[in-house]
Design a protein around this motif. Sequence first.
Motif, PDB file in Angstrom:
ATOM      1  N   SER A  90       0.823  -1.212   0.000  1.00 14.09           N
ATOM      2  CA  SER A  90       0.000   0.000   0.000  1.00 14.09           C
ATOM      3  C   SER A  90       0.855   1.260   0.000  1.00 14.09           C
ATOM      4  O   SER A  90       0.461   2.286  -0.575  1.00 14.09           O
ATOM      5  N   ARG A  91       2.033   1.220   0.613  1.00 12.70           N
ATOM      6  CA  ARG A  91       2.950   2.380   0.586  1.00 12.70           C
ATOM      7  C   ARG A  91       3.726   2.435  -0.733  1.00 12.70           C
ATOM      8  O   ARG A  91       3.949   3.504  -1.285  1.00 12.70           O
ATOM      9  N   TYR A  92       4.115   1.264  -1.229  1.00 11.79           N
ATOM     10  CA  TYR A  92       4.918   1.206  -2.455  1.00 11.79           C
ATOM     11  C   TYR A  92       4.149   1.760  -3.651  1.00 11.79           C
ATOM     12  O   TYR A  92       4.696   2.477  -4.495  1.00 11.79           O
ATOM     13  N   LEU A  93       2.862   1.431  -3.741  1.00 10.97           N
ATOM     14  CA  LEU A  93       2.059   1.822  -4.894  1.00 10.97           C
ATOM     15  C   LEU A  93       1.926   3.331  -5.051  1.00 10.97           C
ATOM     16  O   LEU A  93       1.641   3.830  -6.147  1.00 10.97           O
ATOM     17  N   ILE A  94       2.116   4.080  -3.963  1.00 13.95           N
ATOM     18  CA  ILE A  94       2.061   5.542  -4.025  1.00 13.95           C
ATOM     19  C   ILE A  94       3.067   6.068  -5.054  1.00 13.95           C
ATOM     20  O   ILE A  94       2.830   7.079  -5.712  1.00 13.95           O
ATOM     21  N   PHE A  95       4.165   5.359  -5.208  1.00 14.03           N
ATOM     22  CA  PHE A  95       5.265   5.813  -6.063  1.00 14.03           C
ATOM     23  C   PHE A  95       5.232   5.187  -7.456  1.00 14.03           C
ATOM     24  O   PHE A  95       6.231   5.203  -8.164  1.00 14.03           O
ATOM     25  N   THR A  96       4.084   4.653  -7.871  1.00 11.66           N
ATOM     26  CA  THR A  96       4.014   3.940  -9.160  1.00 11.66           C
ATOM     27  C   THR A  96       4.474   4.801 -10.329  1.00 11.66           C
ATOM     28  O   THR A  96       5.311   4.372 -11.139  1.00 11.66           O
ATOM     29  N   VAL A  97       3.937   6.014 -10.468  1.00 11.15           N
ATOM     30  CA  VAL A  97       4.297   6.858 -11.614  1.00 11.15           C
ATOM     31  C   VAL A  97       5.787   7.219 -11.602  1.00 11.15           C
ATOM     32  O   VAL A  97       6.466   7.065 -12.632  1.00 11.15           O
ATOM     33  N   PRO A  98       6.372   7.687 -10.473  1.00 13.27           N
ATOM     34  CA  PRO A  98       7.818   7.936 -10.477  1.00 13.27           C
ATOM     35  C   PRO A  98       8.658   6.706 -10.812  1.00 13.27           C
ATOM     36  O   PRO A  98       9.674   6.818 -11.503  1.00 13.27           O
ATOM     37  N   ILE A  99       8.219   5.536 -10.361  1.00 11.04           N
ATOM     38  CA  ILE A  99       8.978   4.313 -10.647  1.00 11.04           C
ATOM     39  C   ILE A  99       8.907   3.974 -12.139  1.00 11.04           C
ATOM     40  O   ILE A  99       9.911   3.578 -12.743  1.00 11.04           O
ATOM     41  N   LEU A 100       7.747   4.162 -12.755  1.00 10.67           N
ATOM     42  CA  LEU A 100       7.638   3.909 -14.197  1.00 10.67           C
ATOM     43  C   LEU A 100       8.472   4.915 -14.985  1.00 10.67           C
ATOM     44  O   LEU A 100       9.103   4.549 -15.990  1.00 10.67           O
ATOM     45  N   LEU A 101       8.488   6.172 -14.560  1.00  7.38           N
ATOM     46  CA  LEU A 101       9.337   7.169 -15.220  1.00  7.38           C
ATOM     47  C   LEU A 101      10.809   6.806 -15.062  1.00  7.38           C
ATOM     48  O   LEU A 101      11.604   6.981 -15.985  1.00  7.38           O
ATOM     49  N   MET A 102      11.175   6.290 -13.891  1.00  5.79           N
ATOM     50  CA  MET A 102      12.550   5.840 -13.668  1.00  5.79           C
ATOM     51  C   MET A 102      12.920   4.734 -14.651  1.00  5.79           C
ATOM     52  O   MET A 102      13.992   4.761 -15.263  1.00  5.79           O
ATOM     53  N   ASN A 103      12.010   3.759 -14.853  1.00  2.22           N
ATOM     54  CA  ASN A 103      12.267   2.688 -15.819  1.00  2.22           C
ATOM     55  C   ASN A 103      12.557   3.247 -17.205  1.00  2.22           C
ATOM     56  O   ASN A 103      13.473   2.794 -17.903  1.00  2.22           O
ATOM     57  N   ASN A 104      11.767   4.243 -17.612  1.00  2.00           N
ATOM     58  CA  ASN A 104      11.914   4.829 -18.939  1.00  2.00           C
ATOM     59  C   ASN A 104      13.156   5.697 -19.051  1.00  2.00           C
ATOM     60  O   ASN A 104      13.953   5.555 -19.980  1.00  2.00           O
ATOM     61  N   PHE A 105      13.320   6.612 -18.107  1.00  2.35           N
ATOM     62  CA  PHE A 105      14.423   7.566 -18.210  1.00  2.35           C
ATOM     63  C   PHE A 105      15.781   6.883 -18.106  1.00  2.35           C
ATOM     64  O   PHE A 105      16.764   7.345 -18.682  1.00  2.35           O
ATOM     65  N   THR A 106      15.849   5.779 -17.378  1.00  2.00           N
ATOM     66  CA  THR A 106      17.103   5.029 -17.294  1.00  2.00           C
ATOM     67  C   THR A 106      17.563   4.600 -18.688  1.00  2.00           C
ATOM     68  O   THR A 106      18.724   4.799 -19.069  1.00  2.00           O
ATOM     69  N   LEU A 107      16.648   4.022 -19.475  1.00  2.00           N
ATOM     70  CA  LEU A 107      17.002   3.554 -20.814  1.00  2.00           C
ATOM     71  C   LEU A 107      17.231   4.711 -21.777  1.00  2.00           C
ATOM     72  O   LEU A 107      18.147   4.667 -22.609  1.00  2.00           O
ATOM     73  N   TYR A 108      16.422   5.764 -21.667  1.00  2.00           N
ATOM     74  CA  TYR A 108      16.570   6.890 -22.595  1.00  2.00           C
ATOM     75  C   TYR A 108      17.819   7.720 -22.293  1.00  2.00           C
ATOM     76  O   TYR A 108      18.395   8.322 -23.201  1.00  2.00           O
ATOM     77  N   MET A 109      18.248   7.753 -21.050  1.00  2.00           N
ATOM     78  CA  MET A 109      19.525   8.397 -20.739  1.00  2.00           C
ATOM     79  C   MET A 109      20.676   7.649 -21.403  1.00  2.00           C
ATOM     80  O   MET A 109      21.605   8.254 -21.946  1.00  2.00           O
ATOM     81  N   ILE A 110      20.615   6.323 -21.347  1.00  2.00           N
ATOM     82  CA  ILE A 110      21.646   5.510 -21.999  1.00  2.00           C
ATOM     83  C   ILE A 110      21.645   5.776 -23.500  1.00  2.00           C
ATOM     84  O   ILE A 110      22.697   5.992 -24.111  1.00  2.00           O
ATOM     85  N   ALA A 111      20.455   5.781 -24.106  1.00  2.00           N
ATOM     86  CA  ALA A 111      20.349   6.012 -25.545  1.00  2.00           C
ATOM     87  C   ALA A 111      20.827   7.406 -25.938  1.00  2.00           C
ATOM     88  O   ALA A 111      21.336   7.608 -27.040  1.00  2.00           O
ATOM     89  N   SER A 112      20.676   8.378 -25.019  1.00  2.00           N
ATOM     90  CA  SER A 112      21.086   9.759 -25.287  1.00  2.00           C
ATOM     91  C   SER A 112      22.538  10.025 -24.912  1.00  2.00           C
ATOM     92  O   SER A 112      22.946  11.173 -24.773  1.00  2.00           O
ATOM     93  N   GLU A 113      23.303   8.946 -24.728  1.00  2.00           N
ATOM     94  CA  GLU A 113      24.722   9.045 -24.389  1.00  2.00           C
ATOM     95  C   GLU A 113      24.951   9.679 -23.020  1.00  2.00           C
ATOM     96  O   GLU A 113      25.946  10.350 -22.776  1.00  2.00           O
TER      97      GLU A 113
END
Length: 451
Positions: free
Chosen positions: A138-161
């Motif tokens: 119940s506490r973890y789910l509060i951060f769902t959107v930031p965690i999904l953005l983290m998943n995305n930005f991690t890969l896109y940072m790599i792709a953007s050198e």
Amino acid sequence: MENTNVYEKPVTLKNILKFAVPTIAMTVFMSFYTMVDGLFVSNLIGTNALSAINLTAPIIQLVTAISTMLATGGSAVIMKKMGEQKAEEAKEDFTSLILVNVLVGIAMCAAGYLAMDRIFAGMNLSADVEGYCVEYLSRYLIFTVPILLMNNFTLYMIASEKANLSLVCSVTGGILNMVLDYVLIAGFDMGISGAAIATGLGYSVTAVAGLFVFSQKKSLLHFKKPVFRFKVLANAAANGCSEMATALVTGIITMMFNWTMLRYVGEDGVAAVTIIMYVLMFASSLYTGYSYGVAPMLSYYYGERSLKEGHIQTHEKLKKLIAVSMKVIAGISLVTVAASFLLTRPLVSVFARPDNPVYDLAVTGNRICTIALLFIGFNIFASGMFTALSNGVVSAVLAFSRSFVFMLITMIVLPLIFGVNGIWLATPAAELMALALSVFMFMKYRKRYGY
């Protein structure tokens, strides 16, 4: 031109490692601080709380599955367009995919809250463990959107050198997580709620940094007015479906592990499974990090080759990149197997004392499961390679077979023959079967992609 030249440099081990080392360090550190999270929970709260974290993991994986698909598949689609010299279109697609992820996060967060009580009530858990499960999730789910953005930005940072920035964000988030684990659990006596909040805030660091970085026009990829193209969304989903399948079936298989252990051993068995999963996750993060690091290179070279079909230099770049990658993964495999065997007792003792029944279960289990590390790296790379080459179907077949079909077969059959040891043998047996399929697909598509 500077950004393009990075991908046009010769394919050497040194240049490959410039891409891969930061992502390896990032994924290793992320898995490390996940282990530290478990360490704090097991030592400051108890092994029942550690079991609860494992029991909530499948739900978390289900919640993040669609985002994982869009992040990995979208990165491949966008970097292919960059290789085709369609930079502006790629940036529009990048922005639209991030917005889709935000909407997915909101929807999956709501679904998680609606489902969790019924799921845990049906597991026949002790009141203590069930309470920990509900409190943590119940506490973890509060951060769902930031965690999904983290998943995305991690890969896109790599792709953007910006792999080094991604590493810095991961290290910063990890340190914040570890500090808050102690402060919230021990200092403020928040128990397992404190562990969930610490994890969520740690993951949020990359999300916040990504919003800032990708708002800057000097970045290779940056936000601009989105243009929603259904074809791009469909291609991202198709390319990333293997990663979504992996997330989904990993959740299902984790549930099966837990249920089987509850049947054969009880809640101590679930705690032992959790410890072994930490060890396997830590070792597997080396392969995952390497695959993440070279994926943009694979996608770019493939896109460039599509633009200039028959271009010999690009053809050779792709071939050499994959050949070197195989040698790197073989080396990592040997090192991780040796380290896991030698360090089994010290690793397990960090989570459970030798007088705890969980200790002996985990020591035996880890020694058997370590065999899987000989095969996991090649399987992870094969699936990631086909995703990067925009062949989501083959990638999905490999990932789904490895994570679900083969695991389902071994999880059903081997415990019936070997009892508890059969549960541990399921992972190495499934990975060996997956390796055979990976080799078959690799050889089948060799001429098509020219590697």
